[in-house]
Design a protein around this motif. Sequence first.
Motif, PDB file in Angstrom:
ATOM      1  N   SER A  97     113.338 -94.622 -17.692  1.00  0.00           N
ATOM      2  CA  SER A  97     114.679 -95.223 -17.777  1.00  0.00           C
ATOM      3  C   SER A  97     114.594 -96.658 -18.276  1.00  0.00           C
ATOM      4  O   SER A  97     115.362 -97.074 -19.152  1.00  0.00           O
ATOM      5  CB  SER A  97     115.367 -95.195 -16.417  1.00  0.00           C
ATOM      6  OG  SER A  97     115.574 -93.862 -16.012  1.00  0.00           O
ATOM      7  N   LEU A  98     113.654 -97.416 -17.722  1.00  0.00           N
ATOM      8  CA  LEU A  98     113.488 -98.807 -18.159  1.00  0.00           C
ATOM      9  C   LEU A  98     113.007 -98.882 -19.602  1.00  0.00           C
ATOM     10  O   LEU A  98     113.441 -99.748 -20.364  1.00  0.00           O
ATOM     11  CB  LEU A  98     112.516 -99.540 -17.237  1.00  0.00           C
ATOM     12  CG  LEU A  98     113.027 -99.814 -15.835  1.00  0.00           C
ATOM     13  CD1 LEU A  98     111.917-100.378 -14.964  1.00  0.00           C
ATOM     14  CD2 LEU A  98     114.223-100.747 -15.865  1.00  0.00           C
ATOM     15  N   LYS A  99     112.127 -97.982 -19.982  1.00  0.00           N
ATOM     16  CA  LYS A  99     111.626 -97.962 -21.358  1.00  0.00           C
ATOM     17  C   LYS A  99     112.764 -97.649 -22.327  1.00  0.00           C
ATOM     18  O   LYS A  99     112.889 -98.284 -23.380  1.00  0.00           O
ATOM     19  CB  LYS A  99     110.513 -96.936 -21.511  1.00  0.00           C
ATOM     20  CG  LYS A  99     109.861 -96.939 -22.881  1.00  0.00           C
ATOM     21  CD  LYS A  99     108.685 -95.989 -22.918  1.00  0.00           C
ATOM     22  CE  LYS A  99     107.997 -95.923 -24.248  1.00  0.00           C
ATOM     23  NZ  LYS A  99     108.791 -96.092 -25.421  1.00  0.00           N
ATOM     24  N   GLU A 119     102.366 -83.594  -1.511  1.00  0.00           N
ATOM     25  CA  GLU A 119     103.740 -83.395  -1.976  1.00  0.00           C
ATOM     26  C   GLU A 119     104.481 -84.735  -2.052  1.00  0.00           C
ATOM     27  O   GLU A 119     105.175 -85.019  -3.025  1.00  0.00           O
ATOM     28  CB  GLU A 119     104.472 -82.434  -1.042  1.00  0.00           C
ATOM     29  CG  GLU A 119     105.906 -82.166  -1.454  1.00  0.00           C
ATOM     30  CD  GLU A 119     106.619 -81.232  -0.488  1.00  0.00           C
ATOM     31  OE1 GLU A 119     107.844 -81.358  -0.380  1.00  0.00           O
ATOM     32  OE2 GLU A 119     105.947 -80.407   0.157  1.00  0.00           O
ATOM     33  N   THR A 120     104.311 -85.564  -1.033  1.00  0.00           N
ATOM     34  CA  THR A 120     104.943 -86.888  -1.026  1.00  0.00           C
ATOM     35  C   THR A 120     104.428 -87.745  -2.167  1.00  0.00           C
ATOM     36  O   THR A 120     105.208 -88.406  -2.865  1.00  0.00           O
ATOM     37  CB  THR A 120     104.689 -87.590   0.328  1.00  0.00           C
ATOM     38  OG1 THR A 120     105.252 -86.795   1.371  1.00  0.00           O
ATOM     39  CG2 THR A 120     105.273 -88.977   0.354  1.00  0.00           C
ATOM     40  N   ALA A 121     103.119 -87.733  -2.376  1.00  0.00           N
ATOM     41  CA  ALA A 121     102.528 -88.521  -3.467  1.00  0.00           C
ATOM     42  C   ALA A 121     103.036 -88.050  -4.823  1.00  0.00           C
ATOM     43  O   ALA A 121     103.355 -88.871  -5.691  1.00  0.00           O
ATOM     44  CB  ALA A 121     101.000 -88.435  -3.411  1.00  0.00           C
ATOM     45  N   ARG A 122     103.136 -86.753  -5.005  1.00  0.00           N
ATOM     46  CA  ARG A 122     103.652 -86.224  -6.278  1.00  0.00           C
ATOM     47  C   ARG A 122     105.115 -86.596  -6.488  1.00  0.00           C
ATOM     48  O   ARG A 122     105.521 -86.951  -7.589  1.00  0.00           O
ATOM     49  CB  ARG A 122     103.473 -84.711  -6.333  1.00  0.00           C
ATOM     50  CG  ARG A 122     102.041 -84.306  -6.560  1.00  0.00           C
ATOM     51  CD  ARG A 122     101.884 -82.812  -6.616  1.00  0.00           C
ATOM     52  NE  ARG A 122     100.524 -82.462  -7.005  1.00  0.00           N
ATOM     53  CZ  ARG A 122      99.969 -81.302  -6.765  1.00  0.00           C
ATOM     54  NH1 ARG A 122     100.651 -80.344  -6.159  1.00  0.00           N
ATOM     55  NH2 ARG A 122      98.728 -81.078  -7.145  1.00  0.00           N
ATOM     56  N   ARG A 123     105.914 -86.540  -5.417  1.00  0.00           N
ATOM     57  CA  ARG A 123     107.322 -86.909  -5.521  1.00  0.00           C
ATOM     58  C   ARG A 123     107.457 -88.392  -5.881  1.00  0.00           C
ATOM     59  O   ARG A 123     108.229 -88.755  -6.766  1.00  0.00           O
ATOM     60  CB  ARG A 123     108.053 -86.611  -4.212  1.00  0.00           C
ATOM     61  CG  ARG A 123     109.561 -86.838  -4.309  1.00  0.00           C
ATOM     62  CD  ARG A 123     110.302 -86.571  -3.018  1.00  0.00           C
ATOM     63  NE  ARG A 123     109.912 -87.510  -1.976  1.00  0.00           N
ATOM     64  CZ  ARG A 123     109.181 -87.227  -0.896  1.00  0.00           C
ATOM     65  NH1 ARG A 123     108.755 -85.982  -0.701  1.00  0.00           N
ATOM     66  NH2 ARG A 123     108.870 -88.140  -0.009  1.00  0.00           N
ATOM     67  N   GLU A 124     106.668 -89.250  -5.231  1.00  0.00           N
ATOM     68  CA  GLU A 124     106.708 -90.680  -5.534  1.00  0.00           C
ATOM     69  C   GLU A 124     106.252 -90.947  -6.963  1.00  0.00           C
ATOM     70  O   GLU A 124     106.827 -91.798  -7.659  1.00  0.00           O
ATOM     71  CB  GLU A 124     105.850 -91.458  -4.549  1.00  0.00           C
ATOM     72  CG  GLU A 124     106.451 -91.501  -3.152  1.00  0.00           C
ATOM     73  CD  GLU A 124     105.539 -92.129  -2.120  1.00  0.00           C
ATOM     74  OE1 GLU A 124     104.385 -92.503  -2.462  1.00  0.00           O
ATOM     75  OE2 GLU A 124     105.965 -92.252  -0.958  1.00  0.00           O
ATOM     76  N   ARG A 125     105.228 -90.209  -7.421  1.00  0.00           N
ATOM     77  CA  ARG A 125     104.765 -90.356  -8.804  1.00  0.00           C
ATOM     78  C   ARG A 125     105.866 -89.966  -9.782  1.00  0.00           C
ATOM     79  O   ARG A 125     106.135 -90.687 -10.748  1.00  0.00           O
ATOM     80  CB  ARG A 125     103.533 -89.472  -9.038  1.00  0.00           C
ATOM     81  CG  ARG A 125     103.022 -89.531 -10.473  1.00  0.00           C
ATOM     82  CD  ARG A 125     102.244 -88.296 -10.876  1.00  0.00           C
ATOM     83  NE  ARG A 125     103.062 -87.100 -10.704  1.00  0.00           N
ATOM     84  CZ  ARG A 125     102.561 -85.888 -10.574  1.00  0.00           C
ATOM     85  NH1 ARG A 125     101.267 -85.689 -10.572  1.00  0.00           N
ATOM     86  NH2 ARG A 125     103.358 -84.841 -10.444  1.00  0.00           N
ATOM     87  N   ASP A 126     106.536 -88.845  -9.511  1.00  0.00           N
ATOM     88  CA  ASP A 126     107.603 -88.386 -10.402  1.00  0.00           C
ATOM     89  C   ASP A 126     108.774 -89.373 -10.429  1.00  0.00           C
ATOM     90  O   ASP A 126     109.345 -89.635 -11.488  1.00  0.00           O
ATOM     91  CB  ASP A 126     108.084 -86.992  -9.992  1.00  0.00           C
ATOM     92  CG  ASP A 126     107.022 -85.916 -10.213  1.00  0.00           C
ATOM     93  OD1 ASP A 126     106.038 -86.181 -10.955  1.00  0.00           O
ATOM     94  OD2 ASP A 126     107.160 -84.824  -9.638  1.00  0.00           O
ATOM     95  N   GLU A 127     109.109 -89.929  -9.259  1.00  0.00           N
ATOM     96  CA  GLU A 127     110.180 -90.928  -9.207  1.00  0.00           C
ATOM     97  C   GLU A 127     109.795 -92.175  -9.996  1.00  0.00           C
ATOM     98  O   GLU A 127     110.625 -92.745 -10.712  1.00  0.00           O
ATOM     99  CB  GLU A 127     110.488 -91.299  -7.752  1.00  0.00           C
ATOM    100  CG  GLU A 127     111.181 -90.193  -6.985  1.00  0.00           C
ATOM    101  CD  GLU A 127     111.263 -90.466  -5.486  1.00  0.00           C
ATOM    102  OE1 GLU A 127     110.773 -91.527  -5.020  1.00  0.00           O
ATOM    103  OE2 GLU A 127     111.826 -89.610  -4.779  1.00  0.00           O
ATOM    104  N   ALA A 128     108.538 -92.608  -9.892  1.00  0.00           N
ATOM    105  CA  ALA A 128     108.072 -93.779 -10.634  1.00  0.00           C
ATOM    106  C   ALA A 128     108.084 -93.502 -12.134  1.00  0.00           C
ATOM    107  O   ALA A 128     108.483 -94.369 -12.927  1.00  0.00           O
ATOM    108  CB  ALA A 128     106.665 -94.174 -10.174  1.00  0.00           C
TER     109      ALA A 128
END
Length: 101
Positions: A69-71, A54-63
Amino acid sequence: MSATEETARPKPPLACYWSEEPDGTRWLVPGCVARLHDVDAEACTCPTLADQLETARRERDEARHAHQSLKAWNDAIVAAVYAHPDGTGIMKNAADGSSGC
């Protein structure tokens, strides 16, 4: 993130695990505070695989969100430069590394 920055990031402790010696002696290597204070504690507080996923998926989604946003910001700047009367020349100078001055 560079490789140096990645290795400098603090790593979370490993989950609790048992280490076994060749003679059969077992040692509990604590990875959480609960077991650090009481080796026999049944309530290990290490994150489960489901928690880690769950943490890895949340970090992936945030990235992904940050990247999008940058794109979008980059695309808006490039579009603004190309809309300039000398936009092609500005982009060519930027690609060549010259200032155009």
